[in-house]
Structure formats: structure tokens, C-alpha cells
Write a protein that holds these residues in place. Structure first.
Motif, short mmCIF file in Angstrom:
data_model
loop_
_atom_site.label_atom_id
_atom_site.label_comp_id
_atom_site.label_asym_id
_atom_site.label_seq_id
_atom_site.Cartn_x
_atom_site.Cartn_y
_atom_site.Cartn_z
N ARG A 33 76.78 -24.65 51.40
CA ARG A 33 77.60 -25.45 50.48
C ARG A 33 77.05 -25.37 49.06
O ARG A 33 77.77 -25.14 48.12
CB ARG A 33 77.67 -26.90 50.96
N LEU A 37 79.20 -21.71 48.70
CA LEU A 37 80.48 -22.34 48.35
C LEU A 37 80.67 -22.38 46.84
O LEU A 37 81.74 -22.06 46.33
CB LEU A 37 80.57 -23.75 48.95
N ASN A 38 79.63 -22.73 46.11
CA ASN A 38 79.73 -22.78 44.65
C ASN A 38 80.02 -21.41 44.06
O ASN A 38 80.84 -21.27 43.15
CB ASN A 38 78.47 -23.37 44.03
N ARG A 41 83.62 -20.55 44.90
CA ARG A 41 84.54 -21.39 44.13
C ARG A 41 84.65 -20.90 42.69
O ARG A 41 85.75 -20.86 42.13
CB ARG A 41 84.07 -22.84 44.16
N ASP A 42 83.54 -20.50 42.11
CA ASP A 42 83.57 -19.99 40.73
C ASP A 42 84.40 -18.73 40.63
O ASP A 42 85.05 -18.49 39.61
CB ASP A 42 82.15 -19.71 40.23
N TRP A 44 86.80 -17.51 43.25
CA TRP A 44 88.12 -17.52 43.88
C TRP A 44 88.77 -18.88 44.04
O TRP A 44 89.84 -18.97 44.64
CB TRP A 44 88.06 -16.83 45.24
N GLY A 45 88.13 -19.94 43.63
CA GLY A 45 88.73 -21.26 43.73
C GLY A 45 88.23 -22.03 44.94
O GLY A 45 87.60 -21.48 45.84
N PRO A 46 88.55 -23.33 44.97
CA PRO A 46 87.98 -24.20 46.00
C PRO A 46 88.46 -23.92 47.42
O PRO A 46 87.69 -24.05 48.38
CB PRO A 46 88.39 -25.60 45.56
N ALA A 49 86.77 -20.89 48.79
CA ALA A 49 85.34 -21.20 48.86
C ALA A 49 85.02 -21.98 50.13
O ALA A 49 84.04 -21.67 50.83
CB ALA A 49 84.91 -21.98 47.63
N VAL A 50 85.82 -22.98 50.45
CA VAL A 50 85.57 -23.78 51.66
C VAL A 50 85.75 -22.92 52.90
O VAL A 50 84.90 -22.92 53.80
CB VAL A 50 86.50 -25.02 51.69
N SER A 53 82.90 -20.09 53.06
CA SER A 53 81.58 -20.61 53.43
C SER A 53 81.59 -21.10 54.87
O SER A 53 80.58 -20.97 55.58
CB SER A 53 81.13 -21.71 52.47
N GLN A 82 83.05 -30.84 48.57
CA GLN A 82 84.04 -30.80 47.49
C GLN A 82 84.41 -32.20 47.04
O GLN A 82 84.55 -32.47 45.85
CB GLN A 82 85.30 -30.06 47.94
#
Length: 109
Positions: A33, A37-38, A41-42, A44-46, A49-50, A53, A82
């Protein structure tokens, strides 16, 4: 594995519980996470990312039979991260899950 677990004494279960119930969740959540995940997220988006991961978390456990469960746990911890913006909630959830699993194992074995 069954023979190994069956031969554990009380202190071994305590040590096993501390490692699997505290240390492993902290390390895994920090990586999956906090780092992965970060980074996802940076880029491809949240949502991705979730899911990404969570999939990596599931695959790390190398058990195709339990992959859906690990994936779901990865989704839940990713959403907790998140929502809260810190690792405390996913670490606590992961720890409780592992401790509950160890409690069941200690009764079975």
C-alpha cells in the motif's frame, strides 16, 4: 506444514503470532500500500492502483487456491488506505486477520 505446526510449544505460537500478526502486516502493508499502490496511483489512478497492488499481494502468497481471498483482502486494505490516507488502518485490519487465522490454527493443531 501440519507436522511442524503440531509440534509447536506455547512460546513458539507466541513468537509465530508476533511475527505473523505484527511484523508481517507492517512490512507487507508498507510495501504493497505504501510503495506499490502509491506508485501505481501516480501513474494510472486510484482504481488501477488498488486492483494492481491487490493482485500483486495475492500473487506474492503463491497459492492459486487462495488467490481470490488474498486478492479480496488486498482490495479491502487498499480501499482502507485510500480512504484514510495512512497505513494504520490497513495494518490493523491485516494484523487482525492474521491473528484470527493463527488463533484458528492453534486450536486445530
Amino acid at each position: 506444514a501440519r507436522q511442524l505446526l503440531a509440534g509447536l510449544g506455547t512460546w513458539h505460537w507466541v513468537l509465530f503470532g508476533a511475527v505473523m500478526g505484527i511484523l508481517v502486516p507492517v512490512l507487507e502493508e508498507a510495501y504493497f500500500r505504501g510503495c506499490l499502490l502509491n506508485a501505481l496511483r501516480d501513474r494510472w489512478g486510484p482504481g488501477i492502483a488498488v486492483v494492481g497492488s491487490a493482485l500483486a499481494f495475492g500473487l506474492l502468497h503463491m497459492n492459486l487456491l487462495l488467490l481470490p481471498i488474498y486478492f479480496l483482502l488486498g482490495i479491502l486494505t487498499g480501499l482502507l488506505y485510500q480512504r484514510t490516507g495512512n497505513l494504520l488502518a490497513p495494518v490493523a485490519f491485516h494484523s487482525l486477520n492474521n491473528i484470527a487465522s493463527i488463533a484458528v490454527l492453534s486450536v486445530v493443531f
